[in-house]
Scaffold this active site. Structure first.
Site, short mmCIF file in Angstrom:
data_model
loop_
_atom_site.label_atom_id
_atom_site.label_comp_id
_atom_site.label_asym_id
_atom_site.label_seq_id
_atom_site.Cartn_x
_atom_site.Cartn_y
_atom_site.Cartn_z
N ASN A 1 0.80 -1.22 0.00
CA ASN A 1 0.00 0.00 0.00
C ASN A 1 0.84 1.28 0.00
O ASN A 1 0.39 2.31 -0.51
CB ASN A 1 -0.93 0.00 1.23
CG ASN A 1 -1.62 1.33 1.42
OD1 ASN A 1 -2.51 1.70 0.67
ND2 ASN A 1 -1.18 2.08 2.44
N TYR B 1 3.00 9.63 -11.26
CA TYR B 1 2.26 8.77 -10.33
C TYR B 1 1.47 7.70 -11.07
O TYR B 1 1.53 6.51 -10.74
CB TYR B 1 1.32 9.64 -9.51
CG TYR B 1 0.40 8.87 -8.60
CD1 TYR B 1 0.90 8.15 -7.52
CD2 TYR B 1 -0.98 8.87 -8.81
CE1 TYR B 1 0.04 7.44 -6.68
CE2 TYR B 1 -1.84 8.18 -7.98
CZ TYR B 1 -1.32 7.46 -6.92
OH TYR B 1 -2.16 6.76 -6.09
#
Length: 248
Positions: free
Chosen positions: A89, A154
């Site tokens: 994560n 990203y």
């Protein structure tokens, strides 16, 4: 959906989606290894889990390179003996116009979002294979699947993680290891609200059927589903948790 007897390592678990996931897995019986850079927050998450009757340990880690990843794995094995569930994560959100992104920011984003999961899986998957069971869930993003201005670094790093998910499912699936990913839409985490504002997150979802941003708990539920035996026949999936944005 019980994780009794399982050991789960959750990276980036000191806040946001990672914190919600760690608490949910612990509530459902897993011994959770809470990993992150912020020791104060990490210990608070562990205290919350223990106060609710769960079990957890905090393992500080920066995951800046392969050495740091291998050190985290060593600490996890020392603390719990094994890892049955890995939740990748931890991430950096690097945003801005392509000509304006410094190389150091590009490298940091790819180091945490791509390199860290790669070396964590490389260090943990062999033991999972030897036991014939294990689960890996990668947390990516809805913008990994369509173009958005200002998110090239990203989004592309998470697109790489999506493809790694499929490669690992093919590599490790025949040995009893399930590898999948959750692709969240805008989520009301502290970090996201600080960067985009709550109104900004809601505006991102104007085209989505849900017409709102997610809560961290909603994303955690999706992660927990993929980590559970209820998803036993799901391999290599990129599961959108984006309020239907992928459908528009």
């Amino acid at each position: 959906m019980s994780f009794g007897g399982d050991v789960a390592l959750v990276t980036g678990a000191t806040r946001g989606i990672g914190e919600a996931t760690a608490k949910l897995l612990a509530h459902r019986g897993a011994h959770v290894l809470v990993s992150g850079r912020d020791e104060e927050r990490g210990h608070r998450v562990v205290d919350d889990i223990r106060a609710a009757g769960g079990t957890a340990d905090f393992l500080p880690a920066s995951l800046a390179d392969a050495t740091h990843c291998q050190a985290l794995v060593a600490e996890a094995l020392d603390a719990a003996g094994r890892v049955d569930i890995l939740i990748n994560n931890a991430a950096i959100g690097t945003f801005g116009a392509t000509p304006a992104i410094p190389e150091v920011d590009f490298d940091a984003c790819y180091a945490l979002n791509v390199k860290a999961p790669f070396y964590l899986v490389g260090a943990l998957a062999p033991a999972m294979v030897s036991r014939g069971r294990g689960v890996i869930v990668n947390v990516t993003t809805m913008v990994a699947s369509f173009g958005t201005a200002g998110s090239a670094v990203y989004a592309s790093s998470k697109a790489a993680l999506n493809h790694l998910t499929k490669c690992w499912a093919t590599e490790f699936g025949p040995h009893g290891i399930r590898v999948n990913a959750v692709a969240p839409g805008p989520t009301l985490t502290e970090n996201a609200k600080a960067v985009f504002g709550e109104d900004g997150l809601t505006k991102m979802m104007r085209q989505a059927p849900a017409r709102r941003a997610a809560t961290p708990d909603e994303i955690a539920e999706t992660i927990a589903y993929l980590a559970s035996d209820r998803a036993s026949f799901i391999h290599g999936a990129i599961l959108p948790a984006d309020g239907g944005r992928a459908a528009t």
